[in-house]
Design a protein around this motif. Structure first.
Motif, PDB file in Angstrom:
ATOM      1  N   GLU A  88       0.824  -1.208   0.000  1.00  0.00           N
ATOM      2  CA  GLU A  88       0.000   0.000   0.000  1.00  0.00           C
ATOM      3  C   GLU A  88       0.860   1.261   0.000  1.00  0.00           C
ATOM      4  O   GLU A  88       0.501   2.269  -0.616  1.00  0.00           O
ATOM      5  CB  GLU A  88      -0.914   0.014   1.232  1.00  0.00           C
ATOM      6  N   ASP A  89       2.002   1.194   0.688  1.00  0.00           N
ATOM      7  CA  ASP A  89       2.876   2.362   0.802  1.00  0.00           C
ATOM      8  C   ASP A  89       4.334   1.917   0.713  1.00  0.00           C
ATOM      9  O   ASP A  89       4.983   1.677   1.736  1.00  0.00           O
ATOM     10  CB  ASP A  89       2.613   3.089   2.125  1.00  0.00           C
ATOM     11  N   PRO A  90       4.875   1.803  -0.507  1.00  0.00           N
ATOM     12  CA  PRO A  90       6.259   1.333  -0.692  1.00  0.00           C
ATOM     13  C   PRO A  90       7.307   2.213  -0.010  1.00  0.00           C
ATOM     14  O   PRO A  90       8.440   1.773   0.201  1.00  0.00           O
ATOM     15  CB  PRO A  90       6.436   1.378  -2.222  1.00  0.00           C
ATOM     16  N   SER A  91       6.953   3.433   0.364  1.00  0.00           N
ATOM     17  CA  SER A  91       7.923   4.318   1.008  1.00  0.00           C
ATOM     18  C   SER A  91       8.362   3.781   2.369  1.00  0.00           C
ATOM     19  O   SER A  91       9.374   4.231   2.918  1.00  0.00           O
ATOM     20  CB  SER A  91       7.337   5.725   1.184  1.00  0.00           C
ATOM     21  N   ILE A  92       7.622   2.806   2.907  1.00  0.00           N
ATOM     22  CA  ILE A  92       8.007   2.171   4.175  1.00  0.00           C
ATOM     23  C   ILE A  92       9.404   1.564   4.055  1.00  0.00           C
ATOM     24  O   ILE A  92      10.173   1.534   5.026  1.00  0.00           O
ATOM     25  CB  ILE A  92       6.979   1.086   4.568  1.00  0.00           C
ATOM     26  N   LEU A  93       9.748   1.104   2.857  1.00  0.00           N
ATOM     27  CA  LEU A  93      11.052   0.485   2.640  1.00  0.00           C
ATOM     28  C   LEU A  93      12.197   1.464   2.853  1.00  0.00           C
ATOM     29  O   LEU A  93      13.329   1.057   3.124  1.00  0.00           O
ATOM     30  CB  LEU A  93      11.126  -0.083   1.217  1.00  0.00           C
ATOM     31  N   LEU A  94      11.903   2.743   2.727  1.00  0.00           N
ATOM     32  CA  LEU A  94      12.944   3.759   2.862  1.00  0.00           C
ATOM     33  C   LEU A  94      13.200   4.150   4.313  1.00  0.00           C
ATOM     34  O   LEU A  94      14.193   4.802   4.614  1.00  0.00           O
ATOM     35  CB  LEU A  94      12.557   5.007   2.055  1.00  0.00           C
ATOM     36  N   ASN A  95      12.317   3.733   5.206  1.00  0.00           N
ATOM     37  CA  ASN A  95      12.467   4.066   6.624  1.00  0.00           C
ATOM     38  C   ASN A  95      13.316   3.002   7.306  1.00  0.00           C
ATOM     39  O   ASN A  95      12.811   1.993   7.793  1.00  0.00           O
ATOM     40  CB  ASN A  95      11.094   4.166   7.295  1.00  0.00           C
ATOM     41  N   VAL A  96      14.619   3.211   7.303  1.00  0.00           N
ATOM     42  CA  VAL A  96      15.535   2.201   7.852  1.00  0.00           C
ATOM     43  C   VAL A  96      15.748   2.359   9.352  1.00  0.00           C
ATOM     44  O   VAL A  96      16.315   1.475  10.005  1.00  0.00           O
ATOM     45  CB  VAL A  96      16.903   2.259   7.134  1.00  0.00           C
ATOM     46  N   ALA A  97      15.302   3.468   9.926  1.00  0.00           N
ATOM     47  CA  ALA A  97      15.541   3.729  11.351  1.00  0.00           C
ATOM     48  C   ALA A  97      14.531   3.023  12.244  1.00  0.00           C
ATOM     49  O   ALA A  97      14.841   2.664  13.381  1.00  0.00           O
ATOM     50  CB  ALA A  97      15.508   5.231  11.627  1.00  0.00           C
ATOM     51  N   ASP A  98      13.321   2.811  11.750  1.00  0.00           N
ATOM     52  CA  ASP A  98      12.269   2.188  12.550  1.00  0.00           C
ATOM     53  C   ASP A  98      11.837   0.870  11.923  1.00  0.00           C
ATOM     54  O   ASP A  98      12.025   0.643  10.727  1.00  0.00           O
ATOM     55  CB  ASP A  98      11.045   3.115  12.661  1.00  0.00           C
ATOM     56  N   GLY A  99      11.229   0.022  12.752  1.00  0.00           N
ATOM     57  CA  GLY A  99      10.689  -1.220  12.235  1.00  0.00           C
ATOM     58  C   GLY A  99      11.656  -2.379  12.284  1.00  0.00           C
ATOM     59  O   GLY A  99      12.361  -2.667  11.312  1.00  0.00           O
ATOM     60  N   PHE A 100      11.717  -3.061  13.438  1.00  0.00           N
ATOM     61  CA  PHE A 100      12.571  -4.229  13.603  1.00  0.00           C
ATOM     62  C   PHE A 100      11.788  -5.305  14.364  1.00  0.00           C
ATOM     63  O   PHE A 100      10.989  -4.986  15.231  1.00  0.00           O
ATOM     64  CB  PHE A 100      13.848  -3.881  14.378  1.00  0.00           C
ATOM     65  N   VAL A 101      12.031  -6.565  14.027  1.00  0.00           N
ATOM     66  CA  VAL A 101      11.372  -7.682  14.699  1.00  0.00           C
ATOM     67  C   VAL A 101      12.425  -8.466  15.471  1.00  0.00           C
ATOM     68  O   VAL A 101      13.431  -8.906  14.889  1.00  0.00           O
ATOM     69  CB  VAL A 101      10.658  -8.603  13.683  1.00  0.00           C
ATOM     70  N   VAL A 102      12.194  -8.628  16.775  1.00  0.00           N
ATOM     71  CA  VAL A 102      13.190  -9.253  17.652  1.00  0.00           C
ATOM     72  C   VAL A 102      13.596 -10.636  17.170  1.00  0.00           C
ATOM     73  O   VAL A 102      14.795 -10.985  17.161  1.00  0.00           O
ATOM     74  CB  VAL A 102      12.655  -9.335  19.096  1.00  0.00           C
ATOM     75  N   TYR A 103      12.617 -11.453  16.757  1.00  0.00           N
ATOM     76  CA  TYR A 103      12.952 -12.809  16.323  1.00  0.00           C
ATOM     77  C   TYR A 103      13.903 -12.802  15.126  1.00  0.00           C
ATOM     78  O   TYR A 103      14.794 -13.642  15.011  1.00  0.00           O
ATOM     79  CB  TYR A 103      11.683 -13.588  15.970  1.00  0.00           C
ATOM     80  N   GLY A 104      13.709 -11.844  14.227  1.00  0.00           N
ATOM     81  CA  GLY A 104      14.633 -11.723  13.104  1.00  0.00           C
ATOM     82  C   GLY A 104      16.036 -11.392  13.573  1.00  0.00           C
ATOM     83  O   GLY A 104      17.028 -11.881  13.020  1.00  0.00           O
ATOM     84  N   GLY A 105      16.115 -10.552  14.625  1.00  0.00           N
ATOM     85  CA  GLY A 105      17.407 -10.204  15.192  1.00  0.00           C
ATOM     86  C   GLY A 105      18.089 -11.398  15.835  1.00  0.00           C
ATOM     87  O   GLY A 105      19.304 -11.582  15.709  1.00  0.00           O
ATOM     88  N   ILE A 106      17.319 -12.224  16.543  1.00  0.00           N
ATOM     89  CA  ILE A 106      17.876 -13.415  17.191  1.00  0.00           C
ATOM     90  C   ILE A 106      18.409 -14.396  16.151  1.00  0.00           C
ATOM     91  O   ILE A 106      19.545 -14.884  16.245  1.00  0.00           O
ATOM     92  CB  ILE A 106      16.813 -14.098  18.071  1.00  0.00           C
ATOM     93  N   ILE A 107      17.577 -14.677  15.148  1.00  0.00           N
ATOM     94  CA  ILE A 107      17.973 -15.626  14.105  1.00  0.00           C
ATOM     95  C   ILE A 107      19.180 -15.104  13.330  1.00  0.00           C
ATOM     96  O   ILE A 107      20.153 -15.822  13.091  1.00  0.00           O
ATOM     97  CB  ILE A 107      16.793 -15.885  13.145  1.00  0.00           C
TER      98      ILE A 107
END
Length: 267
Positions: free
Chosen positions: A74-93
């Motif tokens: 819906e809003d591809p500009s989300i991809l440009l926001n590198v400062a916010d938006g992280f998932v802990v499980y992705g960080g662990i893996i």
């Protein structure tokens, strides 16, 4: 809670970033201390930390993008926001994978180092959740319980509403997680057990806490939140690794005893 702790001119100290920094330093310090006590190469932790943090950040961001595909469409500009938006499980893996790559490159025993590092990861997560508390992210559901928290200036949580303090609960569980894993490490001398228990304990705690989270915009899989769905797989992996670690140790002991018997028989 307030995330902007101190502002000097154009420089602002944010509570979330400060807690993440403190968590990383605490994790590194405890890992170095325990490495020296266990007779492991403490200098190797520099490389493990760099590879783990970088791969962890990439993993956390990648999983965020995966779980946010409908919103990105819906809003591809989300991809440009590198400062916010992280998932802990992705960080662990990602962090574990980064550590694995580094130890293999240096020809170090990966299992011994993952046993060493993961308790410190739990410690860092405890500080990280304090950062969530200051920022107001990862907030809980609305509640009428006396045990609640009310945000006044949060950019994430609903303000002026009584919420379940999931950040406090999560932080307390992570600190307890660290303490339990360190105790187990002192008592149980089998490689892989500590790392396996980290996966088991964290997945169980996260699965339960998700029922009290109020920011379920993060996505869901059927009746489960995305994190609960992932928790099922992490728990299964942790349980498999625990059984494998315990059986591997017993098999090795059995082989040693058998070799001793054959050696004495030959004499």
């Amino acid at each position: 809670m307030k995330n902007d702790l101190l502002t000097i001119g154009s420089f602002t100290i944010h509570g979330y970033g400060l807690m993440i920094g403190i968590g990383i330093l605490a994790a590194y310090g405890t890992a170095v201390y325990r490495a020296r006590r266990k007779g492991l190469d403490a200098d190797a932790l520099d490389g493990i930390a760099v590879w783990g943090v970088v791969a962890g950040l990439l993993g956390a961001k990648l999983l965020y993008y995966i779980t946010s595909i409908p919103y990105i469409l819906e809003d591809p500009s989300i991809l440009l926001n590198v400062a916010d938006g992280f998932v802990v499980y992705g960080g662990i893996i990602g962090g574990i994978f980064g550590g694995y790559c580094y130890t293999k490159r240096r020809k170090l025993n990966f299992v011994k180092y993952v046993d060493l590092v993961l308790p410190s990861v739990a410690l860092a997560q405890g500080f990280g959740r304090i950062g969530c508390l200051l920022a107001g992210c990862c907030y809980g559901r609305e509640t009428e319980s006396a045990f609640h928290i009310i945000f006044r200036e949060s950019q994430f949580a609903p303000n002026n509403v009584a919420l379940i303090p999931t950040q406090i609960l999560s932080s307390a569980l992570n600190f307890a997680h660290f303490a339990v894993l360190v105790l187990v490490d002192r008592k149980v001398k089998k490689d892989g057990v500590v790392a396996s228990l980290y996966l088991i304990f964290y997945s169980v705690g996260r699965f339960i806490l998700e029922f009290f989270r109020g920011d379920l915009v993060r996505g869901s899989v059927g009746a489960l939140s995305t994190s609960q769905f992932i928790s099922l797989f992490i728990f299964a992996i942790g349980l498999f690794c625990l059984i494998w670690s315990l059986k591997k140790e017993d098999v090795q002991k059995g082989n040693l005893q058998e070799n001793d018997v054959q050696s004495h028989s030959a004499e």
